[in-house]
Write an enzyme that holds these catalytic residues in place. Structure first.
Site, PDB file in Angstrom:
ATOM      1  N   HIS A 122     -65.170-156.241  28.236  1.00  0.00           N
ATOM      2  CA  HIS A 122     -66.078-155.503  27.347  1.00  0.00           C
ATOM      3  C   HIS A 122     -66.678-156.384  26.257  1.00  0.00           C
ATOM      4  O   HIS A 122     -67.479-155.908  25.465  1.00  0.00           O
ATOM      5  CB  HIS A 122     -65.307-154.340  26.717  1.00  0.00           C
ATOM      6  CG  HIS A 122     -64.191-154.840  25.840  1.00  0.00           C
ATOM      7  ND1 HIS A 122     -63.088-155.498  26.354  1.00  0.00           N
ATOM      8  CD2 HIS A 122     -64.029-154.816  24.506  1.00  0.00           C
ATOM      9  CE1 HIS A 122     -62.298-155.846  25.356  1.00  0.00           C
ATOM     10  NE2 HIS A 122     -62.834-155.453  24.214  1.00  0.00           N
TER      11      HIS A 122
ATOM     12  N   ASP B  72     -54.504-157.247  21.518  1.00  0.00           N
ATOM     13  CA  ASP B  72     -55.819-157.635  20.995  1.00  0.00           C
ATOM     14  C   ASP B  72     -55.705-158.722  19.921  1.00  0.00           C
ATOM     15  O   ASP B  72     -54.890-158.589  18.988  1.00  0.00           O
ATOM     16  CB  ASP B  72     -56.483-156.394  20.378  1.00  0.00           C
ATOM     17  CG  ASP B  72     -57.888-156.677  19.861  1.00  0.00           C
ATOM     18  OD1 ASP B  72     -58.781-156.855  20.696  1.00  0.00           O
ATOM     19  OD2 ASP B  72     -58.068-156.720  18.632  1.00  0.00           O
TER      20      ASP B  72
ATOM     21  N   ASP C  48     -67.882-139.243  31.574  1.00  0.00           N
ATOM     22  CA  ASP C  48     -67.893-138.181  30.564  1.00  0.00           C
ATOM     23  C   ASP C  48     -67.607-136.833  31.238  1.00  0.00           C
ATOM     24  O   ASP C  48     -68.409-136.368  32.042  1.00  0.00           O
ATOM     25  CB  ASP C  48     -69.265-138.175  29.875  1.00  0.00           C
ATOM     26  CG  ASP C  48     -69.414-137.005  28.909  1.00  0.00           C
ATOM     27  OD1 ASP C  48     -68.377-136.453  28.476  1.00  0.00           O
ATOM     28  OD2 ASP C  48     -70.573-136.651  28.597  1.00  0.00           O
TER      29      ASP C  48
ATOM     30  N   ASP D  72     -70.751-134.483  26.408  1.00  0.00           N
ATOM     31  CA  ASP D  72     -71.168-134.885  25.058  1.00  0.00           C
ATOM     32  C   ASP D  72     -71.741-136.304  25.035  1.00  0.00           C
ATOM     33  O   ASP D  72     -72.033-136.846  23.965  1.00  0.00           O
ATOM     34  CB  ASP D  72     -70.013-134.738  24.054  1.00  0.00           C
ATOM     35  CG  ASP D  72     -68.863-135.687  24.331  1.00  0.00           C
ATOM     36  OD1 ASP D  72     -68.906-136.409  25.357  1.00  0.00           O
ATOM     37  OD2 ASP D  72     -67.900-135.715  23.536  1.00  0.00           O
TER      38      ASP D  72
ATOM     39  N   ASP E 232     -54.305-150.876  25.146  1.00  0.00           N
ATOM     40  CA  ASP E 232     -54.810-151.929  24.267  1.00  0.00           C
ATOM     41  C   ASP E 232     -54.148-151.761  22.899  1.00  0.00           C
ATOM     42  O   ASP E 232     -54.186-150.673  22.321  1.00  0.00           O
ATOM     43  CB  ASP E 232     -56.337-151.763  24.143  1.00  0.00           C
ATOM     44  CG  ASP E 232     -57.062-153.083  24.001  1.00  0.00           C
ATOM     45  OD1 ASP E 232     -56.589-153.924  23.225  1.00  0.00           O
ATOM     46  OD2 ASP E 232     -58.111-153.247  24.653  1.00  0.00           O
TER      47      ASP E 232
HETATM   48  C1  GLC Z   1     -61.015-158.362  20.538  1.00  0.00           C
HETATM   49  C2  GLC Z   1     -61.654-157.249  21.321  1.00  0.00           C
HETATM   50  C3  GLC Z   1     -63.008-156.993  20.768  1.00  0.00           C
HETATM   51  C4  GLC Z   1     -62.872-156.607  19.320  1.00  0.00           C
HETATM   52  C5  GLC Z   1     -62.083-157.642  18.535  1.00  0.00           C
HETATM   53  C6  GLC Z   1     -61.655-157.102  17.218  1.00  0.00           C
HETATM   54  O1  GLC Z   1     -61.659-159.568  20.707  1.00  0.00           O
HETATM   55  O2  GLC Z   1     -61.657-157.531  22.683  1.00  0.00           O
HETATM   56  O3  GLC Z   1     -63.706-156.016  21.472  1.00  0.00           O
HETATM   57  O4  GLC Z   1     -64.131-156.448  18.746  1.00  0.00           O
HETATM   58  O5  GLC Z   1     -60.914-158.028  19.199  1.00  0.00           O
HETATM   59  O6  GLC Z   1     -60.658-156.135  17.393  1.00  0.00           O
HETATM   60 CA    CA Z   2     -66.989-136.648  26.660  1.00  0.00          CA
END
Ligand code: GLC
Ligand code: CA
Length: 586
Positions: free
Chosen positions: A342, A217, A23, A27, A100
């Site tokens: 993630h 994605d 950050d 914030d 992404d």
């Molecule tokens: C993919 C992403 C995930 C997201 C999902 C819907 O699996 O990696 O984080 O919640 O798609 O977009």
């Molecule tokens: Ca920030």
């Protein structure tokens, strides 16, 4: 930046979840200028590609995976100028930037959806061109129990984040829209040529800006079973993944966008993947994607289909599966190598030790075992520090839509008590990966001077980047060496994979063999997945063939291991030891 053909095969990717990375303005939310400030850190690690999770304008129900404008930046992350600067600064350091791309669905607040949900006709009574951008179906006519009828969901498909996959727009019509993930994430209708055109133009626009590729994605879901049949158990995946037009759409995307630029990298997120599918969609001829993220190894302990379990991975099953992928893709398609991202808990939820004497040693072992296979390795932020799951003590601490929905559902229907569910979220929930990066031992781990949007793991005084960088034997330094090894040794990229001692339930051993028939060079990677001593057994033929070769230890995590000769039919590894040997002829 000039991109070499197939550059990703020699690359190690560092994944950044910007919200939790660094950050820059206090914030409490990580941001793009924060990523720029830490580029030298990524460079020092040795990664030459960054995949950055979504930074677009978003309604943020799913932390950026619900986009409201593909060509704007979420203000809390920064501005378009910041992103342009990020591309420039990354390239200046020889780092590729892969962004992404979430095009299976948008946010329910995307202007396309706001226009789509008005109905078949727009406000002026003319045919609504946006209706077709999403998937609308008439509800099923069902009896209302009083002699009349009412409408229900078109079928029994369940959304991946819980509940029905169908919702109504509340416009008084009988129509439902499809959302594979959550009602806030309506699925785009790729059957519409006008929609596809829009997506292709937008992706080209990003490539024109200089990004080096895309992580696609949830891309396997863009074509659905056109008959929308009921599913046996509500599971949507068999009907929504790899539908009849998937290959056609994916090839069109390649033809209309990717192939028009030089050497663009794509990694396609595809649950339900098999090596056969990888061969089509990650084929080395470059006709679709550069590589895919498969999920089968994560499914071994419940993973994708039902993740809320304490099940453990059986090492033998894992070895067979990994070997199967390695062998089937060799010379045909390209693999990705990952355990963390993630959407996954930290690795110690599966293997090794989150605390105790073997924490760092086990982190190194797991890294070596996966990085030295064939494919492109992915390092998820914090993995290189040995970051661990977060000890959630209260559901109030949880931010993730998936965990919160599961909490609601399973505590209400009695599947789990609140305590059990919280324990499962602490073990498996996605927020474990999303806590702030632990930069140093100052307040909030040096991530922010404000209040972090999600809790900082209390172990930051012990586990942090500053401390790791100050020490030669840290996890960070080990990753550095592992990544450097890939750059130095062609064999890591090109070698054939041969599994060794496959029935052994405690150790994981494999060879990488030079593909040139006149070369004897090979790598032997041996890892002990247990907290006690365990053996690797060498088959007689292996001993015979290689006994006379020279060997050197390339890397290991056991300081007392200073030499290796192949003389005995087995080798005893210390707890969580990993040992990488090169065989060659002087
Ligand atoms: C993919 C992403 C995930 C997201 C999902 C819907 O699996 O990696 O984080 O919640 O798609 O977009
Ligand atoms: Ca920030």
């Amino acid at each position: 930046m000039k991109r070499a053909p197939y550059w990703w095969k020699k690359s190690v990717v560092y994944q950044i979840y910007p919200r939790s990375f660094y950050d820059s303005n206090g914030d409490g939310i990580g941001d793009i200028p924060g990523v720029i400030e830490k580029l030298d850190y990524v460079k020092e690690l040795g990664c030459d590609t960054i995949w950055i999770c979504p930074f677009y304008a978003s309604s943020n129900y799913d932390n950026g995976y619900d986009i409201t404008d593909y060509q704007k930046i979420l203000p809390e992350f920064g501005t378009m100028e910041d992103v342009e600067r990020l591309i420039f600064e990354a390239h200046k350091r020889g780092i590729h930037l892969v962004i992404d791309m979430v095009v299976n669905h948008t946010s329910c607040e995307h202007p396309w959806f706001l226009k789509s949900k008005i109905g078949e006709l727009d406000l002026e009574g003319k045919p609504n061109p946006y209706r077709d951008f999403y998937i609308w179906k008439k509800g099923k006519k069902v009896s209302d129990g009083h002699g009349g009828f009412t409408f229900a969901e078109p079928n029994n498909w369940e959304a991946i984040f819980g509940g029905s996959a169908w919702s109504q727009a509340e416009d008084g019509s009988e129509d439902y829209f499809l959302h594979i993930f959550s009602p806030k994430q309506p699925d785009l209708n790729w059957e519409s040529p006008a929609l596809r055109r829009k997506i292709f133009e937008m992706m080209s626009w990003w490539l024109d800006k200089g990004v080096d590729g895309f992580r696609m994605d949830a891309i396997c879901y863009i074509s659905k079973d056109p008959n929308f049949p009921d599913s046996m158990d509500g599971n949507i995946r068999p009907y929504a993944a790899f539908g009849p037009h998937f290959e056609e759409f994916a090839r069109e995307l390649n033809r209309e966008v990717l192939s028009r630029y030089e050497n663009v990298m794509t990694v396609a997120e595809m649950s339900e993947s098999t090596p056969e599918r990888a061969e089509v969609f990650a084929n080395e001829d470059g006709s679709v994607f550069s590589m895919i993220f498969q999920f089968q190894h994560l499914d071994l302990d419940g993973g994708d289909s039902f993740k809320w379990t304490h099940r453990k991975i059986d090492l033998r099953a894992l070895k067979k599966l990994m070997g199967f992928w390695q062998k089937n893709l060799f010379g045909r398609a390209w693999n990705s190598l990952y355990w963390s991202n993630h959407d996954q808990p930290r690795i110690f939820a599966r293997f090794g030790e989150a605390e105790g004497p073997f924490h760092e040693k086990s982190a190194k072992m797991i890294a070596a075992c996966s990085h030295l296979m064939q494919g492109t390795p992915y390092v998820f932020q914090g993995e290189e520090l040995g970051m661990t799951n977060y000890p959630f003590r209260d559901i109030e601490e949880v931010r993730d839509i998936e965990s919160l929905n599961a909490w609601e559902k399973f505590t209400a229907d009695g599947t789990f008590t609140e305590d059990e569910m919280l324990e499962l979220i602490s073990l498996r929930g996605r927020d474990n990966a999303r806590t702030p990066i632990q930069w140093d031992d100052s307040q909030n781990a040096g991530f922010t001077t404000g209040t972090p949007w999600i809790g900082v793991n209390p172990n930051y005084r012990k586990i942090n980047a500053k401390e790791q960088l100050s020490r030669e034997d840290s996890v960070f330094r080990f990753y550095q060496k592992l990544i450097a090894l890939r750059k130095e040794l062609e064999l890591v990229t090109t070698g054939r994979y041969v599994s060794l001692d496959e029935e052994n339930p405690e150790t994981f051993a494999y060879l990488r063999v030079a593909p040139e028939p006149d070369s004897v060079e090979k790598l032997l990677v041996m890892s002990n997945f247990t907290d006690h001593e365990a053996k690797v057994n060498f088959p007689e033929s292996f001993l015979r063939e290689n006994r006379s070769l020279d060997t050197e230890i390339l890397l290991g995590n056991e300081p007392s291991r200073t030499e290796f000769t192949l003389s005995e039919p087995s080798l005893t590894l210390t707890p969580y030891e990993t040992l990488i040997i090169r065989f060659f002829q002087r």
